[in-house]
Design an enzyme around this catalytic site. Sequence first.
Site, PDB file in Angstrom:
ATOM      1  N   THR A 128      50.118  14.123  60.290  1.00 64.64           N
ATOM      2  CA  THR A 128      50.168  13.569  58.888  1.00 64.64           C
ATOM      3  C   THR A 128      49.116  12.272  58.918  1.00 64.64           C
ATOM      4  OG1 THR A 128      52.602  14.393  58.741  1.00 64.64           O
ATOM      5  CG2 THR A 128      51.574  12.458  57.220  1.00 64.64           C
ATOM      6  N   GLU A 129      48.689  12.305  57.810  1.00 68.22           N
ATOM      7  CA  GLU A 129      47.969  10.825  57.709  1.00 68.22           C
ATOM      8  C   GLU A 129      48.152  10.499  56.344  1.00 68.22           C
ATOM      9  OE1 GLU A 129      43.553  11.946  58.249  1.00 68.22           O
ATOM     10  OE2 GLU A 129      43.893  12.763  60.210  1.00 68.22           O
ATOM     11  N   ASN A 131      46.630   9.854  53.663  1.00 70.50           N
ATOM     12  CA  ASN A 131      46.379  10.577  52.269  1.00 70.50           C
ATOM     13  C   ASN A 131      46.357  11.998  52.742  1.00 70.50           C
ATOM     14  OD1 ASN A 131      45.445   8.161  50.960  1.00 70.50           O
ATOM     15  ND2 ASN A 131      43.596   8.238  52.260  1.00 70.50           N
ATOM     16  N   ASP A 242      56.098  26.672  62.238  1.00 67.66           N
ATOM     17  CA  ASP A 242      57.057  27.786  61.802  1.00 67.66           C
ATOM     18  C   ASP A 242      58.018  27.834  63.053  1.00 67.66           C
ATOM     19  OD1 ASP A 242      55.512  28.452  59.694  1.00 67.66           O
ATOM     20  OD2 ASP A 242      54.342  29.886  60.600  1.00 67.66           O
ATOM     21  N   ALA A 244      59.099  25.692  64.744  1.00 64.28           N
ATOM     22  CA  ALA A 244      60.179  24.408  64.984  1.00 64.28           C
ATOM     23  C   ALA A 244      61.089  24.429  63.887  1.00 64.28           C
ATOM     24  CB  ALA A 244      59.230  23.397  65.036  1.00 64.28           C
ATOM     25  N   GLN A 281      93.653  19.031  44.795  1.00 66.42           N
ATOM     26  CA  GLN A 281      92.616  20.230  44.562  1.00 66.42           C
ATOM     27  C   GLN A 281      91.318  19.730  44.410  1.00 66.42           C
ATOM     28  OE1 GLN A 281      92.974  23.011  41.352  1.00 66.42           O
ATOM     29  NE2 GLN A 281      93.543  24.721  42.605  1.00 66.42           N
ATOM     30  N   GLY A 342      85.256   7.830  49.523  1.00 68.27           N
ATOM     31  CA  GLY A 342      85.369   6.850  48.571  1.00 68.27           C
ATOM     32  C   GLY A 342      84.413   5.455  48.992  1.00 68.27           C
ATOM     33  N   GLU A 366      58.694  17.753  58.608  1.00 69.41           N
ATOM     34  CA  GLU A 366      58.243  19.152  58.928  1.00 69.41           C
ATOM     35  C   GLU A 366      57.909  20.101  57.879  1.00 69.41           C
ATOM     36  OE1 GLU A 366      59.605  21.088  62.367  1.00 69.41           O
ATOM     37  OE2 GLU A 366      59.807  19.260  63.622  1.00 69.41           O
TER      38      GLU A 366
HETATM   39  C1  LIG Z   1      60.859   9.720  59.563  1.00 63.42           C
HETATM   40  C2  LIG Z   1      59.377  10.636  59.507  1.00 63.42           C
HETATM   41  C3  LIG Z   1      58.859  11.242  60.804  1.00 63.42           C
HETATM   42  C4  LIG Z   1      57.703  11.885  60.617  1.00 63.42           C
HETATM   43  N1  LIG Z   1      57.133  12.588  61.774  1.00 63.42           N
HETATM   44  C5  LIG Z   1      56.270  13.180  61.727  1.00 63.42           C
HETATM   45  C6  LIG Z   1      55.382  13.309  62.952  1.00 63.42           C
HETATM   46  O1  LIG Z   1      55.902  13.407  64.171  1.00 63.42           O
HETATM   47  N2  LIG Z   1      54.222  13.996  62.847  1.00 63.42           N
HETATM   48  C7  LIG Z   1      53.710  14.329  61.794  1.00 63.42           C
HETATM   49  O2  LIG Z   1      52.509  14.929  61.870  1.00 63.42           O
HETATM   50  N3  LIG Z   1      54.394  13.837  60.552  1.00 63.42           N
HETATM   51  C8  LIG Z   1      55.373  13.516  60.447  1.00 63.42           C
HETATM   52  N4  LIG Z   1      56.149  13.073  59.305  1.00 63.42           N
HETATM   53  C9  LIG Z   1      55.590  13.289  58.313  1.00 63.42           C
HETATM   54  C10 LIG Z   1      56.014  14.387  57.246  1.00 63.42           C
HETATM   55  O3  LIG Z   1      55.712  15.489  57.636  1.00 63.42           O
HETATM   56  C11 LIG Z   1      55.428  14.082  55.686  1.00 63.42           C
HETATM   57  O4  LIG Z   1      56.119  13.053  55.310  1.00 63.42           O
HETATM   58  C12 LIG Z   1      55.696  15.320  54.982  1.00 63.42           C
HETATM   59  O5  LIG Z   1      54.987  16.332  55.413  1.00 63.42           O
HETATM   60  C13 LIG Z   1      55.463  15.055  53.371  1.00 63.42           C
HETATM   61  O6  LIG Z   1      54.092  14.257  53.225  1.00 63.42           O
HETATM   62  P1  LIG Z   1      54.069  13.074  52.383  1.00 63.42           P
HETATM   63  O7  LIG Z   1      55.413  12.247  52.862  1.00 63.42           O
HETATM   64  O8  LIG Z   1      52.887  12.342  52.353  1.00 63.42           O
HETATM   65  O9  LIG Z   1      54.613  13.479  50.729  1.00 63.42           O
HETATM   66  P2  LIG Z   1      53.448  14.117  49.809  1.00 63.42           P
HETATM   67  O10 LIG Z   1      52.733  15.124  50.230  1.00 63.42           O
HETATM   68  O11 LIG Z   1      52.825  12.853  49.094  1.00 63.42           O
HETATM   69  O12 LIG Z   1      54.576  14.647  48.833  1.00 63.42           O
HETATM   70  C14 LIG Z   1      55.206  13.823  47.700  1.00 63.42           C
HETATM   71  C15 LIG Z   1      56.134  14.673  47.024  1.00 63.42           C
HETATM   72  O13 LIG Z   1      55.494  15.556  46.139  1.00 63.42           O
HETATM   73  C16 LIG Z   1      55.873  16.988  46.584  1.00 63.42           C
HETATM   74  N5  LIG Z   1      54.800  17.889  46.712  1.00 63.42           N
HETATM   75  C17 LIG Z   1      53.526  17.504  47.358  1.00 63.42           C
HETATM   76  N6  LIG Z   1      52.740  18.834  47.210  1.00 63.42           N
HETATM   77  C18 LIG Z   1      53.480  19.781  46.603  1.00 63.42           C
HETATM   78  C19 LIG Z   1      53.172  21.038  46.121  1.00 63.42           C
HETATM   79  N7  LIG Z   1      52.086  21.668  46.205  1.00 63.42           N
HETATM   80  N8  LIG Z   1      53.807  21.563  45.432  1.00 63.42           N
HETATM   81  C20 LIG Z   1      55.335  21.074  45.203  1.00 63.42           C
HETATM   82  N9  LIG Z   1      55.541  19.668  45.369  1.00 63.42           N
HETATM   83  C21 LIG Z   1      54.660  19.288  46.217  1.00 63.42           C
HETATM   84  C22 LIG Z   1      56.506  16.745  47.877  1.00 63.42           C
HETATM   85  O14 LIG Z   1      57.378  17.887  48.218  1.00 63.42           O
HETATM   86  C23 LIG Z   1      57.121  15.245  47.682  1.00 63.42           C
HETATM   87  O15 LIG Z   1      58.323  15.589  47.076  1.00 63.42           O
HETATM   88  C24 LIG Z   1      57.230  12.024  59.417  1.00 63.42           C
HETATM   89  C25 LIG Z   1      57.707  11.718  58.296  1.00 63.42           C
HETATM   90  C26 LIG Z   1      58.993  10.976  58.296  1.00 63.42           C
HETATM   91  C27 LIG Z   1      59.541  10.224  56.973  1.00 63.42           C
END
Ligand SMILES: Cc1cc2nc3c(=O)[nH]c(=O)nc-3n(C[C@H](O)[C@H](O)[C@H](O)COP(=O)(O)OP(=O)(O)OC[C@H]3O[C@@H](n4cnc5c(N)ncnc54)[C@H](O)[C@@H]3O)c2cc1C
Lengths: 387, 261
Positions: A128-129, A131, A242, A244, A281, A342, A366
């Site tokens: 992840t980055e 952007n 896949d 993991a 219930q 609660g 993930e």
């Molecule tokens: C605590 C934590 C630990 C992490 N550890 C790691 C790590 O060890 N290594 C690593 O590489 N990354 C890591 N990550 C990054 C993580 O994998 C990403 O946050 C994740 O893949 C989502 O990317 P984003 O946060 O940029 O969200 P975005 O991609 O910006 O998504 C924003 C929203 O848009 C939705 N969305 C985006 N594209 C689509 C689409 N095509 N269709 C439908 N909905 C879409 C998403 O589901 C989300 O709801 C970590 C993140 C967190 C929060």
Amino acid sequence: MAQVNYFLTEEQQMIVELARKIAIEKILPIRARLDETEEFPWEIMKDLAQSDLFGIYIPEEYGGIGKGCFETCLALEQLSYGCIAVTTTFAASALGGYPIVMFGSDEQKKRYLPDIASGSRLGAFALTEANAGSDAAGIQTSAVEDGDYWVLNGTKQWITSAGDAEIYTVIAMTDRHKGPRGATAFLVEKGDPGFSFGKKEKKMGLRASSTREMVFTDCRIPKDRILGKRGQGFIIALKTLDFARPGIGAIGVGLSQAALDEAVSYAKQRMQFGQYIISFQAIQHMLADMATHTEAARSLVYAVARTIDADSRDIAKISAMAKLFATDVAMRVTTDAVQVLGGYGYMKDYPVEKMMRDAKVLQIYEGTNQIQRNVIGQALNKEYSKV
Amino acid sequence: MLNIAVCIKQVPDARTVRFDKETGMMIREGVETIINPVDLNALEAALAIKDGHDARIHVLTMGPPSADKALRDALSMGADQAYLLSDRAFAGADTLATTRVLAAALKKIGQMDMVVCGNQSVDGDTAQVGPGLAVRLEMPSVAYVNALELTADTLKCIRMTGHGHDTVLMKTPCLVTVIPSINTPRMPSLKGKMKAKSAGIPVWTANDLGLSMNDIGLAGSPTRVLNTFVRSFEARRERLEGDADAQVAALCERLVAAGVL
Ligand SMILES: Cc1cc2nc3c(=O)[nH]c(=O)nc-3n(C[C@H](O)[C@H](O)[C@H](O)COP(=O)(O)OP(=O)(O)OC[C@H]3O[C@@H](n4cnc5c(N)ncnc54)[C@H](O)[C@@H]3O)c2cc1C
């Protein structure tokens, strides 16, 4: 009363017992403190190292136990009964280890796997980055060949255990014009020149797990750190994820079970209107759904993990299903656990508050659960056009 | 190579124990067994020495056949060899008879450089077995040990006393009993558990140890237990009313009347 029988082997039972023992005796007593202070759980990492659990999926010839995805899931589930921030730290090391097991040269396996198996060095996985989250193909970090070296530049974001781990699988662009075939995986070590870390992120939950930026500034690594082949970067990343993802499902199952146990025992001792609230219930139905969903999630995760161990080809759809379902269940079950307790559930005096905060991340990392649905949907489209 | 023996005892898990109020006897049904907690510290002390020295750790227990589980648990933590001392004739042993059996077994295993015991068991609570065993093995011993350091053939022991601690140097072969604060027992390992599952554990009877029936079990035990009873805690409950001052006054009055203040 009968419980669902998953017919574990004696060895699998041992893994469950051992991970459970660590969760109850080591993790549970300090999880609230770790959550409060956000300190890295080194103490527990030492216990886990001692227990051989870091090596479950690593072949015996490299110091591991030589088991598969299912046994890993069993351990992750039990550890998560204690705290999923600790379990995530454990799982992140495996996320760094899987690509080496699957794509490493014999030389690389010898060099890194024994340490990951023994827990003496932690692994991590960096894709992840800022952007490029769901859209991983948008990564900007680059690697350029320079004589006997690769030179990396760029910044990875939100990498679990960054700064604390020592062995990193990093995905970087080597041939941008080739698009998705232009990424390559590298093994980078803490201490490599030009490799540094950003500040630790402050998070809603999962607070004992460390999450940091990784910064590459003309980071020079020897040629032999390339993992797999040039251009295989995204394939390696996808195959790693896949394999993991059922594990993230298993983390959800362990967390759901913990929340369910808290909710039932609370409901049995909380009196309102002159009776225990479990006699209402409305509460019973909530608990019944929590229990049923938890068991259903467990069944799916186990079945998928066992399928993967039998044949790991083309597992994207089933692996996404295990992650998606079990983590959505964990979010719902932990939220309902707070509801059953609660106002007490909303207070930090009871563990369900932390469980609900922690659960959220399982639907995000993930691959978000929207992305899992995309994967499943695309697979269905493909499957049904074959007919 | 050093040979270190660790004596362990299987005891009822206090968390699962209930008593029959009439007879004062423990209700055995539904009671789980564990390794006497401080014996895990004894094992850890031995394992810690093994971490830094070439050593072989022998664990032994006198108990019923089911004590096999305790030995396998010890093996899964890293002990090398286990021995079960089991014979109907051992039943009813007091601490004297117990040390005769343990001493005979240790002599049969071979020359030990060190014997480590837990300070006391949670069920018997006498703290006599360790020192008694040392006498029968003709070894020096130190009890209540809170830290250990082995250099060549000298064992440095920190012994806790009521008002501080003593540092005692002792030549091996020797025996120590340890207290819970000495260390934190390690977790078992997966590889250890797998090995322990199939480990061969010899079972030695009185005959195997060459012991006379007069020295063991009830017959060899001069201790006579006259009576056991279950302490019952039946607290009187009373709710004090009024503001804080009134409650404090009421509480003091009652504590004075009860002779506490
Ligand atoms: C605590 C934590 C630990 C992490 N550890 C790691 C790590 O060890 N290594 C690593 O590489 N990354 C890591 N990550 C990054 C993580 O994998 C990403 O946050 C994740 O893949 C989502 O990317 P984003 O946060 O940029 O969200 P975005 O991609 O910006 O998504 C924003 C929203 O848009 C939705 N969305 C985006 N594209 C689509 C689409 N095509 N269709 C439908 N909905 C879409 C998403 O589901 C989300 O709801 C970590 C993140 C967190 C929060």
